[in-house]
Design a protein around this motif. Structure first.
Motif, PDB file in Angstrom:
ATOM      1  N   UNK A   1      -3.653  10.822   8.430  1.00 21.43           N
ATOM      2  CA  UNK A   1      -2.895   9.803   7.708  1.00 21.43           C
ATOM      3  C   UNK A   1      -3.093  10.073   6.221  1.00 21.43           C
ATOM      4  N   UNK A   2      -2.008  10.404   5.524  1.00 17.97           N
ATOM      5  CA  UNK A   2      -2.078  10.856   4.143  1.00 17.97           C
ATOM      6  C   UNK A   2      -1.212   9.982   3.250  1.00 17.97           C
ATOM      7  N   UNK A   3      -1.736   9.619   2.099  1.00 19.24           N
ATOM      8  CA  UNK A   3      -0.986   8.854   1.102  1.00 19.24           C
ATOM      9  C   UNK A   3      -0.498   9.814   0.028  1.00 19.24           C
ATOM     10  N   UNK A   4       0.822   9.890  -0.160  1.00 22.38           N
ATOM     11  CA  UNK A   4       1.377  10.777  -1.168  1.00 22.38           C
ATOM     12  C   UNK A   4       2.516  10.076  -1.899  1.00 22.38           C
ATOM     13  N   UNK A   5       2.916  10.661  -3.025  1.00 25.94           N
ATOM     14  CA  UNK A   5       4.083  10.158  -3.744  1.00 25.94           C
ATOM     15  C   UNK A   5       5.341  10.638  -3.034  1.00 25.94           C
ATOM     16  N   UNK A   6       6.273   9.733  -2.812  1.00 23.59           N
ATOM     17  CA  UNK A   6       7.485  10.062  -2.069  1.00 23.59           C
ATOM     18  C   UNK A   6       8.358  11.011  -2.870  1.00 23.59           C
TER      19      UNK A   6
ATOM     20  N   UNK B   1       5.793  -0.865  -0.079  1.00 19.36           N
ATOM     21  CA  UNK B   1       6.703  -1.687  -0.886  1.00 19.36           C
ATOM     22  C   UNK B   1       6.918  -1.094  -2.277  1.00 19.36           C
ATOM     23  N   UNK B   2       8.045  -1.422  -2.869  1.00 15.74           N
ATOM     24  CA  UNK B   2       8.394  -0.864  -4.178  1.00 15.74           C
ATOM     25  C   UNK B   2       7.394  -1.247  -5.268  1.00 15.74           C
ATOM     26  N   UNK B   3       6.702  -2.389  -5.087  1.00 15.32           N
ATOM     27  CA  UNK B   3       5.774  -2.831  -6.141  1.00 15.32           C
ATOM     28  C   UNK B   3       4.362  -2.293  -5.943  1.00 15.32           C
TER      29      UNK B   3
ATOM     30  N   UNK C   1       3.226   1.664 -12.114  1.00 16.28           N
ATOM     31  CA  UNK C   1       3.065   2.747 -13.071  1.00 16.28           C
ATOM     32  C   UNK C   1       3.129   4.123 -12.445  1.00 16.28           C
ATOM     33  N   UNK C   2       3.255   4.201 -11.121  1.00 17.14           N
ATOM     34  CA  UNK C   2       3.372   5.483 -10.440  1.00 17.14           C
ATOM     35  C   UNK C   2       4.685   5.500  -9.668  1.00 17.14           C
ATOM     36  N   UNK C   3       5.029   6.659  -9.125  1.00 16.43           N
ATOM     37  CA  UNK C   3       6.224   6.747  -8.305  1.00 16.43           C
ATOM     38  C   UNK C   3       6.046   6.030  -6.983  1.00 16.43           C
TER      39      UNK C   3
ATOM     40  N   UNK D   1      -6.249  -5.128  -6.441  1.00 13.49           N
ATOM     41  CA  UNK D   1      -5.846  -5.987  -7.554  1.00 13.49           C
ATOM     42  C   UNK D   1      -5.580  -5.192  -8.831  1.00 13.49           C
ATOM     43  N   UNK D   2      -6.464  -4.246  -9.178  1.00  9.41           N
ATOM     44  CA  UNK D   2      -6.363  -3.586 -10.475  1.00  9.41           C
ATOM     45  C   UNK D   2      -5.402  -2.398 -10.480  1.00  9.41           C
ATOM     46  N   UNK D   3      -5.375  -1.622  -9.403  1.00 12.32           N
ATOM     47  CA  UNK D   3      -4.540  -0.421  -9.381  1.00 12.32           C
ATOM     48  C   UNK D   3      -3.194  -0.633  -8.686  1.00 12.32           C
ATOM     49  N   UNK D   4      -3.193  -1.411  -7.602  1.00  9.42           N
ATOM     50  CA  UNK D   4      -1.932  -1.667  -6.902  1.00  9.42           C
ATOM     51  C   UNK D   4      -1.184  -2.808  -7.569  1.00  9.42           C
TER      52      UNK D   4
END
Length: 301
Positions: free
Chosen positions: A81-86, A121-123, A127-129, A229-232
């Protein structure tokens, strides 16, 4: 074969199977007036069930479950399971683009990969893609699991993983905008997901025993809540949901309540889904992922 995105119901009944070293957990969800209802929940003891499947096949046949569509839950180590920028590509090109993005992160030949994804979600991650979770498994392994199901006399309609199967339970419990942390406990590891407004924002694994390393578990949850809270950029997490149901005031529950500024709850599945089978604590603890996977045929609200 992968199918993680929330869809409207396609089957009135769904049989979910989760293979474990000492047996198979199973659950059958049958929709009644559009609402989930568990008709069967069981754990079939059998050492090395992938190679010794006779007892499993006999159970399915005796309980007339061979005609019920199946969702098989993969085990730890059988997927990534990997988290990447779309990537910014059309939808019909997305899977190919995702495979290109993760080809250096997976542990096998990309040409031998099954891949699916779940969009955040879009939010998320301000500050990132746009971010996306990618699930990748080796085609050879998936084919072996499908052959195993065929030998049992059942037919697979989906392959699932624990982190995303759990969303079938937790999404409806996390409708508030304020955050909820969901901690799924196993003997030697745990999964932590963060949700807001029924949407997944963060998923991570804790690769140690949450029962033997209580302080580390508390610290990792606190760090995840801070990151949420701080990054997302989401409101503070106000609730921590513990799965499966824990008996009494365990050391872990006490540490969580004493050290984290959130309401800690241990979820009893009997409060959220109807069942013909009494959902005893021991049954919930061994079959929770199978139960969650069986709920994927519930129509999205």
């Amino acid at each position: 074969m992968f199918s993680f995105k929330k869809r409207k119901k396609t089957h009135d009944s769904l049989l979910a199977l989760q293979v474990m070293p000492d047996g198979v957990a199973l659950a059958v969800n049958h929709l009644r007036d559009g609402a989930p209802h568990l008709e069967t929940v069981a754990f079939i003891e059998q050492a090395q069930p992938l190679t010794n499947s006779k007892v499993i096949a006999e159970y399915l046949s005796e309980h007339r479950l061979t005609d019920v569509p199946v969702s098989l839950v993969l085990q730890e180590g059988e997927y990534q399971l990997l988290l990447i920028e779309a990537p910014d590509v059309p939808v019909d090109e997305l899977k190919d683009a995702l495979l290109w993005r993760v080809k250096d992160l997976i542990q096998f030949n990309p040409e031998d990969a099954y891949l699916d994804y779940i969009e955040l979600p879009d939010d998320a991650y301000r500050g990132r893609g746009k971010m996306i979770y990618v699930v990748v498994a080796e085609r050879t392994l998936i084919d072996q699991r499908v052959d195993w199901l065929d030998a049992l006399g059942v037919s697979a309609v989906a392959i699932d993983i624990p982190e995303l199967a759990l969303l079938n339970i937790t999404e409806s419990l996390c409708a508030e905008e304020m955050g909820t942390a969901v901690l799924f406990l196993e003997e030697d590891r745990s999964n932590l997901t963060m949700l807001s407004g029924s949407a997944l924002y963060l998923a991570r694994g804790l690769s140690y025993s949450p029962f033997n390393q209580v302080e580390n578990t508390v610290l990792d949850i606190q760090r995840s809540m801070d990151y949420f809270e701080s990054q997302i950029g989401k409101p503070p997490c106000v609730r921590i949901l513990i799965l499966p149901l824990q008996v009494g005031e365990t050391p872990l529950l006490m540490e969580l309540r004493n050290n984290l500024s959130a309401d800690v709850q241990s979820l009893d599945l009997a409060d959220v889904v109807g069942s013909d089978e009494p959902l005893r604590v021991d049954l919930q603890q061994v079959c929770l992922i199978a139960i969650a996977a069986s709920l994927r045929n519930t129509e999205a609200k």
